[in-house]
Design a protein around this motif. Structure first.
Motif, PDB file in Angstrom:
ATOM      1  N   ASP A 111       0.833  -1.202   0.000  1.00  0.00           N
ATOM      2  CA  ASP A 111       0.000   0.000   0.000  1.00  0.00           C
ATOM      3  C   ASP A 111       0.867   1.251   0.000  1.00  0.00           C
ATOM      4  O   ASP A 111       0.598   2.213  -0.734  1.00  0.00           O
ATOM      5  N   VAL A 112       1.901   1.260   0.827  1.00  0.00           N
ATOM      6  CA  VAL A 112       2.815   2.405   0.864  1.00  0.00           C
ATOM      7  C   VAL A 112       3.431   2.619  -0.514  1.00  0.00           C
ATOM      8  O   VAL A 112       3.523   3.758  -0.994  1.00  0.00           O
ATOM      9  N   ALA A 113       3.836   1.533  -1.172  1.00  0.00           N
ATOM     10  CA  ALA A 113       4.431   1.647  -2.509  1.00  0.00           C
ATOM     11  C   ALA A 113       3.441   2.266  -3.486  1.00  0.00           C
ATOM     12  O   ALA A 113       3.815   3.111  -4.322  1.00  0.00           O
ATOM     13  N   MET A 114       2.174   1.861  -3.395  1.00  0.00           N
ATOM     14  CA  MET A 114       1.159   2.406  -4.298  1.00  0.00           C
ATOM     15  C   MET A 114       0.894   3.886  -3.993  1.00  0.00           C
ATOM     16  O   MET A 114       0.780   4.708  -4.909  1.00  0.00           O
ATOM     17  N   TYR A 115       0.816   4.260  -2.712  1.00  0.00           N
ATOM     18  CA  TYR A 115       0.588   5.658  -2.352  1.00  0.00           C
ATOM     19  C   TYR A 115       1.743   6.532  -2.850  1.00  0.00           C
ATOM     20  O   TYR A 115       1.525   7.634  -3.369  1.00  0.00           O
ATOM     21  N   LEU A 116       2.982   6.038  -2.693  1.00  0.00           N
ATOM     22  CA  LEU A 116       4.131   6.800  -3.163  1.00  0.00           C
ATOM     23  C   LEU A 116       4.167   6.881  -4.680  1.00  0.00           C
ATOM     24  O   LEU A 116       4.555   7.912  -5.251  1.00  0.00           O
ATOM     25  N   GLU A 117       3.756   5.807  -5.345  1.00  0.00           N
ATOM     26  CA  GLU A 117       3.708   5.833  -6.811  1.00  0.00           C
ATOM     27  C   GLU A 117       2.703   6.880  -7.292  1.00  0.00           C
ATOM     28  O   GLU A 117       2.963   7.618  -8.250  1.00  0.00           O
ATOM     29  N   CYS A 118       1.554   6.955  -6.624  1.00  0.00           N
ATOM     30  CA  CYS A 118       0.576   8.000  -6.965  1.00  0.00           C
ATOM     31  C   CYS A 118       1.174   9.382  -6.760  1.00  0.00           C
ATOM     32  O   CYS A 118       0.952  10.299  -7.561  1.00  0.00           O
TER      33      CYS A 118
END
Length: 296
Positions: A192-199
């Protein structure tokens, strides 16, 4: 473009509000159901509510999960990102979706955004449920001064140039340290953290995230402390759920809210930090259901 995570029963809308503002809304449940809007915090997006969306939709609610401007799959216009601007976005989304009234559930920065929407557009809101968040009422006194150190992390985030880099670095130690600190040891799932940072690495989004904090530090905090909303009264039911181990959103921050709200109750949850929606989704779902059913 970041790949949208899939969740059964969810449809995705993109609401064009003009002036470069397009708000993504994840929607589930029957179109004629009573509307509930779940408003995320930072650095999250609609995905924060994934454990609540399906059950609430199955209960018959029309569940609306917008990405605030500058977050998730919404656009990131060059604006100041005041909470009032973002609040008006939510009201406009309701108008575009032909939703007359809604109950609001909000976490973190989504809280003051949604709360201000309720204050500015009271005819649209028939209840508010805050989760580890605050309203735009600030106690003026020594206790506020003594606790101002708790906002240390906002300084690097809010700085021009530096802030956007800090919050968009895929290997950001700062973001992970902050996440663990406010979570009292609980951390968001790595994926989830990876996805939030990617956004956050999408064009304009890191700058937008920095401006969420910069607008608060340079404009809104002083206006709130001077009493911008002191005369506001809330006549709909308001409930608050706060994890007591959140070092920033501490339980005492809701002291005095009852002076402005005719029907106000707070529940404190021991052993839980800021990420209560992720750490205890079954608890949050239970309390939100009770709130929506008018049982609390």
């Amino acid at each position: 473009m970041v790949t949208m995570p899939a969740l059964d029963g969810v449809e995705h809308r993109y609401v064009d509000l003009g002036s470069g503002v397009t708000i993504h809304v994840a929607e589930a449940g029957p179109a004629d159901g009573s509307a509930v809007m779940l408003v995320h915090g930072f650095p999250q997006n609609w995905w924060e509510w994934r454990e609540l969306i399906g059950p609430l939709a199955a209960d018959g609610y029309r569940v609306l999960c917008p990405d605030l401007r500058g977050a998730g799959w919404s656009s990131a216009p060059r604006s100041s990102y005041t909470k009032a601007e973002m609040a008006d976005d939510l009201a406009a989304v309701l108008d575009h979706l032909n939703v007359k009234t809604v109950k609001l559930v909000a976490h973190d920065w989504g809280g003051p955004v949604a709360f201000i929407m309720m204050l500015r557009h009271p005819e649209k809101v028939n209840g508010f449920f805050g989760v580890n968040t605050v309203a735009p009422w600030v106690k003026r006194g020594l206790s506020t001064v003594r606790n101002i150190w708790r906002f240390w992390y906002q300084i690097p985030i809010s700085l021009p140039v530096i802030g956007p880099r800090v919050i968009s670095d895929p290997n950001s130690r700062f973001v992970r340290l902050l996440g663990s600190w406010v979570g009292a040891g609980f951390t968001l799932p790595d994926e989830d953290v990876a996805m939030y940072l990617e956004c956050m690495r999408q064009p304009g989004h890191a700058e937008a995230g920095s401006r969420w904090y910069r607008s608060f530090q340079t404009k809104e905090m002083m206006r709130w402390m001077r009493g911008e909303y002191d005369d506001a009264r809330v006549e709909v039911p308001v409930r608050w759920l706060t994890g007591t181990e959140d070092p920033v959103i501490t339980p005492d921050l809701t002291d005095g809210y009852a002076d402005h709200i005719s029907d106000f109750k707070v529940e404190l949850v021991d052993g839980v930090g800021h990420w209560i929606v992720d750490q205890r989704p079954e608890l949050v779902l239970d309390r939100v259901r009770a709130f929506l059913h008018g049982e609390t």
